[in-house]
Enzyme design. Sequence first.
Site, PDB file in Angstrom:
ATOM      1  N   ARG A  82     -32.620   6.735  -3.763  1.00 58.51           N
ATOM      2  CA  ARG A  82     -33.524   7.346  -4.740  1.00 58.51           C
ATOM      3  C   ARG A  82     -33.754   8.822  -4.451  1.00 58.51           C
ATOM      4  NH1 ARG A  82     -38.735   4.079  -5.594  1.00 58.51           N
ATOM      5  NH2 ARG A  82     -39.047   5.617  -7.222  1.00 58.51           N
ATOM      6  N   LYS A  94     -32.038   7.470   4.714  1.00 59.87           N
ATOM      7  CA  LYS A  94     -33.359   8.010   4.368  1.00 59.87           C
ATOM      8  C   LYS A  94     -34.141   8.507   5.584  1.00 59.87           C
ATOM      9  CE  LYS A  94     -36.461   5.097   2.725  1.00 59.87           C
ATOM     10  NZ  LYS A  94     -37.202   4.288   1.735  1.00 59.87           N
ATOM     11  N   GLU A 143     -46.759 -10.275  -2.616  1.00 63.74           N
ATOM     12  CA  GLU A 143     -46.025  -9.137  -3.159  1.00 63.74           C
ATOM     13  C   GLU A 143     -46.370  -8.983  -4.634  1.00 63.74           C
ATOM     14  OE1 GLU A 143     -44.087  -6.834  -1.356  1.00 63.74           O
ATOM     15  OE2 GLU A 143     -45.337  -7.948   0.038  1.00 63.74           O
ATOM     16  N   ASN A 163     -51.229  -4.025   1.663  1.00 64.94           N
ATOM     17  CA  ASN A 163     -50.439  -4.030   2.894  1.00 64.94           C
ATOM     18  C   ASN A 163     -49.790  -2.667   3.109  1.00 64.94           C
ATOM     19  OD1 ASN A 163     -48.733  -4.647   5.030  1.00 64.94           O
ATOM     20  ND2 ASN A 163     -47.249  -5.743   3.744  1.00 64.94           N
ATOM     21  N   ALA A 188     -33.941  52.221  15.452  1.00 69.46           N
ATOM     22  CA  ALA A 188     -33.659  51.659  14.125  1.00 69.46           C
ATOM     23  C   ALA A 188     -32.164  51.491  13.892  1.00 69.46           C
ATOM     24  CB  ALA A 188     -34.246  52.570  13.053  1.00 69.46           C
ATOM     25  N   TYR A 211     -19.207  39.526  18.588  1.00 63.75           N
ATOM     26  CA  TYR A 211     -18.155  38.591  18.212  1.00 63.75           C
ATOM     27  C   TYR A 211     -16.943  39.369  17.735  1.00 63.75           C
ATOM     28  CZ  TYR A 211     -16.155  34.447  15.948  1.00 63.75           C
ATOM     29  OH  TYR A 211     -15.339  33.407  15.575  1.00 63.75           O
TER      30      TYR A 211
HETATM   31  C1  UD1 Z   1     -43.210  -3.493   1.645  1.00 63.77           C
HETATM   32  C2  UD1 Z   1     -44.078  -4.734   1.829  1.00 63.77           C
HETATM   33  C3  UD1 Z   1     -45.343  -4.579   0.974  1.00 63.77           C
HETATM   34  C4  UD1 Z   1     -46.076  -3.336   1.409  1.00 63.77           C
HETATM   35  C5  UD1 Z   1     -45.168  -2.119   1.343  1.00 63.77           C
HETATM   36  C6  UD1 Z   1     -45.845  -0.943   2.000  1.00 63.77           C
HETATM   37  C7  UD1 Z   1     -42.561  -6.621   2.229  1.00 63.77           C
HETATM   38  C8  UD1 Z   1     -41.874  -7.798   1.636  1.00 63.77           C
HETATM   39  N1  UD1 Z   1     -43.314  -5.903   1.398  1.00 63.77           N
HETATM   40  O1  UD1 Z   1     -42.815  -3.452   0.296  1.00 63.77           O
HETATM   41  O2  UD1 Z   1     -46.194  -5.698   1.129  1.00 63.77           O
HETATM   42  O3  UD1 Z   1     -47.227  -3.144   0.598  1.00 63.77           O
HETATM   43  O4  UD1 Z   1     -43.939  -2.342   2.056  1.00 63.77           O
HETATM   44  O5  UD1 Z   1     -45.098   0.227   1.818  1.00 63.77           O
HETATM   45  O6  UD1 Z   1     -42.417  -6.373   3.434  1.00 63.77           O
HETATM   46  N2  UD1 Z   1     -35.900  -2.778   4.780  1.00 63.77           N
HETATM   47  C9  UD1 Z   1     -34.804  -3.096   5.540  1.00 63.77           C
HETATM   48  N3  UD1 Z   1     -34.005  -4.120   5.140  1.00 63.77           N
HETATM   49  C10 UD1 Z   1     -34.268  -4.861   4.025  1.00 63.77           C
HETATM   50  C11 UD1 Z   1     -35.387  -4.519   3.254  1.00 63.77           C
HETATM   51  C12 UD1 Z   1     -36.196  -3.468   3.670  1.00 63.77           C
HETATM   52  O7  UD1 Z   1     -34.553  -2.474   6.559  1.00 63.77           O
HETATM   53  O8  UD1 Z   1     -33.502  -5.782   3.756  1.00 63.77           O
HETATM   54  C13 UD1 Z   1     -36.757  -1.663   5.216  1.00 63.77           C
HETATM   55  C14 UD1 Z   1     -36.761  -0.499   4.237  1.00 63.77           C
HETATM   56  O9  UD1 Z   1     -35.757   0.446   4.566  1.00 63.77           O
HETATM   57  C15 UD1 Z   1     -38.128   0.076   4.412  1.00 63.77           C
HETATM   58  C16 UD1 Z   1     -38.970  -1.130   4.759  1.00 63.77           C
HETATM   59  O10 UD1 Z   1     -38.089  -2.112   5.254  1.00 63.77           O
HETATM   60  O11 UD1 Z   1     -38.202   0.989   5.495  1.00 63.77           O
HETATM   61  C17 UD1 Z   1     -39.774  -1.655   3.577  1.00 63.77           C
HETATM   62  O12 UD1 Z   1     -38.893  -2.078   2.565  1.00 63.77           O
HETATM   63  P1  UD1 Z   1     -39.209  -1.776   1.048  1.00 63.77           P
HETATM   64  O13 UD1 Z   1     -38.118  -2.371   0.230  1.00 63.77           O
HETATM   65  O14 UD1 Z   1     -39.508  -0.337   0.866  1.00 63.77           O
HETATM   66  O15 UD1 Z   1     -40.518  -2.656   0.846  1.00 63.77           O
HETATM   67  P2  UD1 Z   1     -41.636  -2.495  -0.262  1.00 63.77           P
HETATM   68  O16 UD1 Z   1     -41.178  -3.138  -1.512  1.00 63.77           O
HETATM   69  O17 UD1 Z   1     -42.087  -1.101  -0.317  1.00 63.77           O
END
Ligand code: UD1
Length: 393
Positions: A19, A26, A159, A174, A367, A374
Amino acid sequence: MALERSCLAVVLAAGEGTRMRSARPKVLHAIAGRSLLAHVLHAVREAGGTLTAVVGGLGAEAVAAEAKRILPDAEIFVQAERRGTAHAVLAAKAAIARAPDDVLVIFGDTPLIRPQTLTRIREAVAQGAAVVVLGFRPKDPAGYGRLVVEDGKLVAIREEVDASPAERAIKLCNGGLMAFAGPTALAILERIGNDNRKGEYYLTDAVAIARAMGCKATVIETEEDEVRGINTNAQLAETAAVLQQRLRKAAMEQGVTLVAPETVFLSSDTKFGREVVVEPFVVFGPGVTVEDNAVIRSFSHLERAHVGKGALVGPYARLRPGAHLQENVHVGNFVEIKEALIETGAKANHLSYIGDATVGAGANVGAGTVTCNYDGVAKHRTEIGKDAFIGAA
Ligand code: UD1
Ligand code: CA
């Protein structure tokens, strides 16, 4: 108390930056001179995290290199397929299986997390919670998981896509950061399924599972700024702005005079001595130290440079990596310095380039002086002696 316990921090760094229209992972995007991952790892280290597991995905080699630069002992795991936050945590199963006292799960894209908050969460684990969630009350809760509290007890996280209208009205959300008691962590994590709207393994299901197992789950609350997550370039800039405010405030509390703080950009590792004055519109890249009584005048740009006591820099000066200014040095307008030692009291006040050089104490560089370093193949050092006068007659 919590700090005497062993702690494994599992940092999820698999985000792709799609994104952000960027091919770079990221967590390798930077604010205040440090990658997002480095911010998180510094917080982990300050909070006394003894073990660190970093879970990378796309671009895992670059993520691993950055992690090891900050924490050479960090273990690197790879989540090959993106199947949810619990699935990502379980990529580090081998580390969790060693049963540290506390397991912290931190998102690599929430760089403003404070070490004190990590410590508070660990304390809640030390007091007997199997799962601890970092909660907050966002101005706009859209997109966040909601914390379902019954009779003062955290019973589940829902969620947003799976929430009922009543659950969506819940203000407490959360923040993403969670902690587990080491001995029960795997038993809880391995029970998490993917029966939800997204078909993902949600880390957040850990709360209801812990409850069903008769374990305690609690919430620690913090302010929204601390859990800002970054998905877009706009969020990157907003988060950077919050961090700049923190850094400016800390510098001023330490005695630095920032004439117009909102125009000065600092790095997380910028170091100031006492009675330093920074005029408006100055940028500090990473690795800058400014000693006592130095003045940095407007429109100067400094990076990996040292400014000695009482030195005067700018306006419009550029100090590049390896610029080392000893006491009372003056560097004036449109002067660029790189890989050069400028000894005590030397002056270069106008329109000069000094690179790969030593300028002796008390020397005056007139000045328009350029040190030619180089020849197209090799770099050569220039030595200017003590009290030398390089004139522009
Ligand atoms: C998540 C939380 C949500 C919370 C929010 C806060 C879950 C299911 N949901 O949602 O409750 O309010 O964060 O910002 O945990 N990631 C991985 N592998 C994966 C999926 C995610 O490494 O398969 C990492 C992402 O890179 C990121 C983090 O986990 O750093 C959170 O994932 P993201 O998809 O952003 O979760 P949210 O939908 O924001
Ligand atoms: Ca997110």
